[in-house]
Design a protein around this motif. Structure first.
Motif, PDB file in Angstrom:
ATOM      1  N   SER A  86       0.847  -1.196   0.000  1.00  0.00           N
ATOM      2  CA  SER A  86       0.000   0.000   0.000  1.00  0.00           C
ATOM      3  C   SER A  86       0.880   1.243   0.000  1.00  0.00           C
ATOM      4  CB  SER A  86      -0.936   0.002   1.206  1.00  0.00           C
ATOM      5  OG  SER A  86      -0.181  -0.008   2.381  1.00  0.00           O
ATOM      6  N   SER A  87       0.496   2.193  -0.822  1.00  0.00           N
ATOM      7  CA  SER A  87       1.387   3.319  -1.052  1.00  0.00           C
ATOM      8  C   SER A  87       0.614   4.549  -1.523  1.00  0.00           C
ATOM      9  CB  SER A  87       2.423   2.896  -2.098  1.00  0.00           C
ATOM     10  OG  SER A  87       2.982   4.019  -2.720  1.00  0.00           O
ATOM     11  N   ALA A  88       1.169   5.712  -1.271  1.00  0.00           N
ATOM     12  CA  ALA A  88       0.592   6.946  -1.807  1.00  0.00           C
ATOM     13  C   ALA A  88       1.736   7.880  -2.177  1.00  0.00           C
ATOM     14  CB  ALA A  88      -0.315   7.602  -0.772  1.00  0.00           C
ATOM     15  N   ALA A  89       1.478   8.726  -3.153  1.00  0.00           N
ATOM     16  CA  ALA A  89       2.485   9.714  -3.539  1.00  0.00           C
ATOM     17  C   ALA A  89       2.095  11.069  -2.967  1.00  0.00           C
ATOM     18  CB  ALA A  89       2.590   9.796  -5.057  1.00  0.00           C
ATOM     19  N   THR A 144       8.344  13.791  -3.121  1.00  0.00           N
ATOM     20  CA  THR A 144       9.406  14.631  -3.660  1.00  0.00           C
ATOM     21  C   THR A 144       9.949  15.463  -2.498  1.00  0.00           C
ATOM     22  OG1 THR A 144       7.771  16.295  -4.173  1.00  0.00           O
ATOM     23  CG2 THR A 144       8.359  14.781  -5.946  1.00  0.00           C
ATOM     24  N   ASP A 145      10.959  16.254  -2.752  1.00  0.00           N
ATOM     25  CA  ASP A 145      11.623  16.946  -1.648  1.00  0.00           C
ATOM     26  C   ASP A 145      10.712  17.873  -0.861  1.00  0.00           C
ATOM     27  OD1 ASP A 145      14.521  16.316  -1.334  1.00  0.00           O
ATOM     28  OD2 ASP A 145      14.386  16.539  -3.497  1.00  0.00           O
ATOM     29  N   ILE A 146       9.657  18.322  -1.522  1.00  0.00           N
ATOM     30  CA  ILE A 146       8.752  19.230  -0.814  1.00  0.00           C
ATOM     31  C   ILE A 146       8.264  18.597   0.491  1.00  0.00           C
ATOM     32  CG2 ILE A 146       6.622  18.490  -1.981  1.00  0.00           C
ATOM     33  CD1 ILE A 146       6.676  21.947  -2.005  1.00  0.00           C
ATOM     34  N   ALA A 147       8.085  17.267   0.469  1.00  0.00           N
ATOM     35  CA  ALA A 147       7.592  16.588   1.660  1.00  0.00           C
ATOM     36  C   ALA A 147       8.659  16.483   2.735  1.00  0.00           C
ATOM     37  CB  ALA A 147       7.064  15.209   1.304  1.00  0.00           C
ATOM     38  N   ALA A 148       9.914  16.660   2.331  1.00  0.00           N
ATOM     39  CA  ALA A 148      10.993  16.525   3.313  1.00  0.00           C
ATOM     40  C   ALA A 148      11.076  17.735   4.209  1.00  0.00           C
ATOM     41  CB  ALA A 148      12.323  16.348   2.595  1.00  0.00           C
ATOM     42  N   ARG A 149      10.505  18.819   3.730  1.00  0.00           N
ATOM     43  CA  ARG A 149      10.740  20.070   4.433  1.00  0.00           C
ATOM     44  C   ARG A 149       9.902  20.180   5.684  1.00  0.00           C
ATOM     45  NH1 ARG A 149      10.595  22.073  -1.437  1.00  0.00           N
ATOM     46  NH2 ARG A 149      12.745  21.682  -1.990  1.00  0.00           N
ATOM     47  N   GLY A 150      10.431  19.623   6.733  1.00  0.00           N
ATOM     48  CA  GLY A 150       9.811  19.876   8.018  1.00  0.00           C
ATOM     49  C   GLY A 150       8.727  18.909   8.441  1.00  0.00           C
ATOM     50  N   LEU A 151       8.494  17.882   7.645  1.00  0.00           N
ATOM     51  CA  LEU A 151       7.484  16.920   8.082  1.00  0.00           C
ATOM     52  C   LEU A 151       7.957  16.210   9.337  1.00  0.00           C
ATOM     53  CD1 LEU A 151       5.983  14.947   5.112  1.00  0.00           C
ATOM     54  CD2 LEU A 151       5.108  16.895   6.361  1.00  0.00           C
ATOM     55  N   ASP A 152       7.109  16.097  10.287  1.00  0.00           N
ATOM     56  CA  ASP A 152       7.480  15.353  11.492  1.00  0.00           C
ATOM     57  C   ASP A 152       6.682  14.074  11.558  1.00  0.00           C
ATOM     58  OD1 ASP A 152       8.366  14.474  13.927  1.00  0.00           O
ATOM     59  OD2 ASP A 152       6.817  15.577  14.998  1.00  0.00           O
ATOM     60  N   ILE A 153       7.333  12.996  11.233  1.00  0.00           N
ATOM     61  CA  ILE A 153       6.689  11.695  11.325  1.00  0.00           C
ATOM     62  C   ILE A 153       7.438  10.944  12.419  1.00  0.00           C
ATOM     63  CG2 ILE A 153       6.163   9.575  10.069  1.00  0.00           C
ATOM     64  CD1 ILE A 153       6.585  11.521   7.512  1.00  0.00           C
ATOM     65  N   ASN A 193      -5.814  18.509   0.109  1.00  0.00           N
ATOM     66  CA  ASN A 193      -6.570  17.448   0.769  1.00  0.00           C
ATOM     67  C   ASN A 193      -5.944  16.079   0.526  1.00  0.00           C
ATOM     68  OD1 ASN A 193      -8.383  19.144   1.901  1.00  0.00           O
ATOM     69  ND2 ASN A 193      -9.937  18.918   0.287  1.00  0.00           N
ATOM     70  N   ALA A 194      -5.475  15.848  -0.698  1.00  0.00           N
ATOM     71  CA  ALA A 194      -4.837  14.569  -1.009  1.00  0.00           C
ATOM     72  C   ALA A 194      -3.541  14.408  -0.207  1.00  0.00           C
ATOM     73  CB  ALA A 194      -4.549  14.467  -2.503  1.00  0.00           C
ATOM     74  N   LEU A 221      -0.660  11.760   4.166  1.00  0.00           N
ATOM     75  CA  LEU A 221       0.182  11.823   5.359  1.00  0.00           C
ATOM     76  C   LEU A 221      -0.513  11.190   6.563  1.00  0.00           C
ATOM     77  CD1 LEU A 221       2.867  12.781   6.467  1.00  0.00           C
ATOM     78  CD2 LEU A 221       1.805  14.963   7.020  1.00  0.00           C
ATOM     79  N   ALA A 222      -1.804  11.450   6.680  1.00  0.00           N
ATOM     80  CA  ALA A 222      -2.561  10.880   7.799  1.00  0.00           C
ATOM     81  C   ALA A 222      -2.575   9.353   7.690  1.00  0.00           C
ATOM     82  CB  ALA A 222      -3.984  11.431   7.813  1.00  0.00           C
ATOM     83  N   GLY A 223      -2.825   8.838   6.484  1.00  0.00           N
ATOM     84  CA  GLY A 223      -2.842   7.391   6.278  1.00  0.00           C
ATOM     85  C   GLY A 223      -1.497   6.761   6.587  1.00  0.00           C
ATOM     86  N   PHE A 224      -0.463   7.476   6.253  1.00  0.00           N
ATOM     87  CA  PHE A 224       0.890   6.983   6.500  1.00  0.00           C
ATOM     88  C   PHE A 224       1.178   6.943   7.997  1.00  0.00           C
ATOM     89  CE2 PHE A 224       5.612   7.869   6.433  1.00  0.00           C
ATOM     90  CZ  PHE A 224       5.973   6.621   5.944  1.00  0.00           C
ATOM     91  N   LYS A 225       0.753   7.999   8.691  1.00  0.00           N
ATOM     92  CA  LYS A 225       1.010   8.057  10.134  1.00  0.00           C
ATOM     93  C   LYS A 225       0.257   6.969  10.883  1.00  0.00           C
ATOM     94  CE  LYS A 225       2.416  12.823  10.888  1.00  0.00           C
ATOM     95  NZ  LYS A 225       2.170  14.070  11.605  1.00  0.00           N
ATOM     96  N   THR A 226      -0.958   6.667  10.434  1.00  0.00           N
ATOM     97  CA  THR A 226      -1.736   5.659  11.156  1.00  0.00           C
ATOM     98  C   THR A 226      -1.389   4.242  10.710  1.00  0.00           C
ATOM     99  OG1 THR A 226      -3.516   5.798   9.526  1.00  0.00           O
ATOM    100  CG2 THR A 226      -3.726   7.185  11.493  1.00  0.00           C
ATOM    101  N   GLY A 227      -0.585   4.103   9.680  1.00  0.00           N
ATOM    102  CA  GLY A 227      -0.173   2.771   9.259  1.00  0.00           C
ATOM    103  C   GLY A 227      -1.029   2.176   8.155  1.00  0.00           C
TER     104      GLY A 227
END
Ligand code: ADP
Ligand code: MG
Length: 436
Positions: A269-272, A300-309, A280-281, A286-292
């Protein structure tokens, strides 16, 4: 050192306890007292070291000490480079701010401005914003910044990389000249210093870790593999390692979509997540990823900027960034808050120079692996094979060790200039623990 000794109020101490922080991180220890004194601060520390609370706590305390204005004009402005980071900073500010009756709101682009404007009208003490939407609302005369007492530039290096310098300058011109300025950054480039000089007023410089280094607890390794085999190797690593939460970086949006589709075909299972997705997407992914629910997030790098997982165990660089600093940000997504993690970079023949640039920036050499069945055949590292014009069998060898563990898993050929100085789980700051 305890939070109490840093001079924070009882109300905030209670909020800190509710949040599960036991002791301050090194950057918080250094930062909080200076911000409380009202001084300008130039702070650098690795990603995941708690910079947010480092500025949010003393800022909230200062705001709450002064008598409140009845209509709650914006008194503190926190600028962040991305929507995701803005949302995350708001969460932290709210967790602490409620304890001292401080109201906060967030504004960013890509979503309707209506609820944001409504929140501002209702009165907010602290506004978290990305530069574009902020200026947009100011231009529409829906927002005034003339009461701002404290300005925070969070992830200032990312903001410069993203071309926000002009916007930042415009925003600075809208603020009262008498104010407290705080600049936070993970890396410290010449441009950052220049920006700092241009608007900080006799700043106190605090830094908790050597500049441009990565968190020691992250095991970093590179795997040389041909470009056209990266997808199948990624699937193999995730499936055979049974990794359940993996962040994968690609260089392009298109590449992120493609890889995410391939993973799904392989039943992973995966999302981009990238700039072309609606807000919203992105939030849902991100929410789906955090909950497993989503096992692999391809970004892409935009997601690297400051995301706290929190406690993210695996990061894969499907492609290496061509800006070395981006690597530091990317792998800052693992090993957060003292937890350990692993960062793997898949290195194609044309990316060997990127690795060298990153190693130079970090002053360390990565472990260089080759996975049996995935030996590269492109010219850079395997000239002899190129002459033969032969590919190794496409099928991964069935009874081989799927991954070369650092402790001498079989078939571990080293590429040129191999050496392993990357911290293997030891060292680091183990005094403070991340939230669960
Ligand atoms: P940075 O901005 O430096 O990249 P963050 O402020 O996002 O780091 O913090 C990283 C993680 O560490 C977050 O999950 C945060 O809640 C947690 N954290 C921050 N300070 C502490 C602390 N003193 N004790 C435990 N966890 C903390
Ligand atoms: Mg941060």
């Amino acid at each position: 050192m305890s939070f109490k000794e840093l001079g924070l109020s009882q109300a905030l101490l209670n909020a800190i306890e509710r949040k599960g922080y036991e002791i301050p991180s090194p950057i918080q220890e250094k930062c909080i007292p200076v911000v409380l004194e009202g001084k300008d601060v130039l702070a650098s520390a690795q990603t995941g070291t708690g910079k947010t609370a480092g500025f949010a706590l003393p800022m909230l305390q200062r705001l709450s000490q002064e008598s409140q204005k009845h209509n709650r004009p914006v008194r503190a402005l926190i600028l962040t480079p991305t929507r995701e980071l803005a949302a995350q900073v708001l969460e932290d500010v709210n967790d602490f701010g409620k304890a001292v009756d401080m109201r906060a709101a967030v504004i960013f682009g890509g979503v309707s401005q209506v609820p944001q404007v409504k929140a501002i009208r209702n009165g907010v003490d602290v506004l978290v914003a990305t530069p574009g939407r902020l200026l947009d609302l100011v231009d529409q005369r829906l927002l005034s910044l003339s009461n701002v007492e404290i300005l925070v530039l969070d992830e200032a290096d990312r903001m410069l990389d993203m071309g926000f310098l002009r916007d930042i300058k415009r925003i600075l011109a809208l603020l009262p000249s008498k104010r407290q300025n705080l600049l936070f950054s993970a890396t410290f480039s010449k441009d950052i210093r220049k920006l700092a000089e241009s608007f900080l007023n006799h700043p106190v410089t605090v830094s908790a870790t050597p500049e441009n280094t990565t968190v020691e607890k992250i095991v970093q390794r590179t795997i040389r593999v041909d470009k056209d085999r990266k997808t199948s190797l990624t699937i193999k690593l995730i499936a055979e390692g049974n990794w359940q939460q993996v962040l994968v970086f690609t260089r392009t949006k298109h590449g992120a979509n493609r890889l995410s589709e391939k993973l799904q075909i392989a039943n992973i299972s995966s999302a981009a997540i990238h700039g072309n997705k609606t807000q919203n997407a992105r939030t849902a992914a991100l929410a789906g990823f955090k909950t497993g629910k989503i096992r692999v997030l391809v970004a892409t790098d935009i997601a690297a900027r400051g995301l706290d997982i929190p406690l993210l165990p695996h990061v894969i660089n499907f492609e290496l960034p061509n800006i070395p600093e981006d690597y530091v940000h990317r792998i800052g997504r693992t090993g957060r808050a003292g937890a350990s993690g692993e960062a793997i970079s898949l290195v194609g023949g044309d990316e060997v120079d990127y690795v060298k640039a990153i190693e130079k920036l970090l002053g360390e050499q990565f472990k260089k692996d080759i996975i049996p069945g995935y030996e590269p055949v492109d010219p850079e590292t395997a000239p002899e094979k190129k002459q033969q014009g032969q590919r190794p069998p496409r099928k991964p060898n069935p009874n081989g060790n799927p991954r070369n563990k650092k402790s001498g898993g079989g078939g571990n050929k080293s590429g040129a200039g191999a050496g392993n100085k990357s911290g293997g789980g030891s060292g680091g700051n183990s005094k403070w623990k991340g939230r669960r």
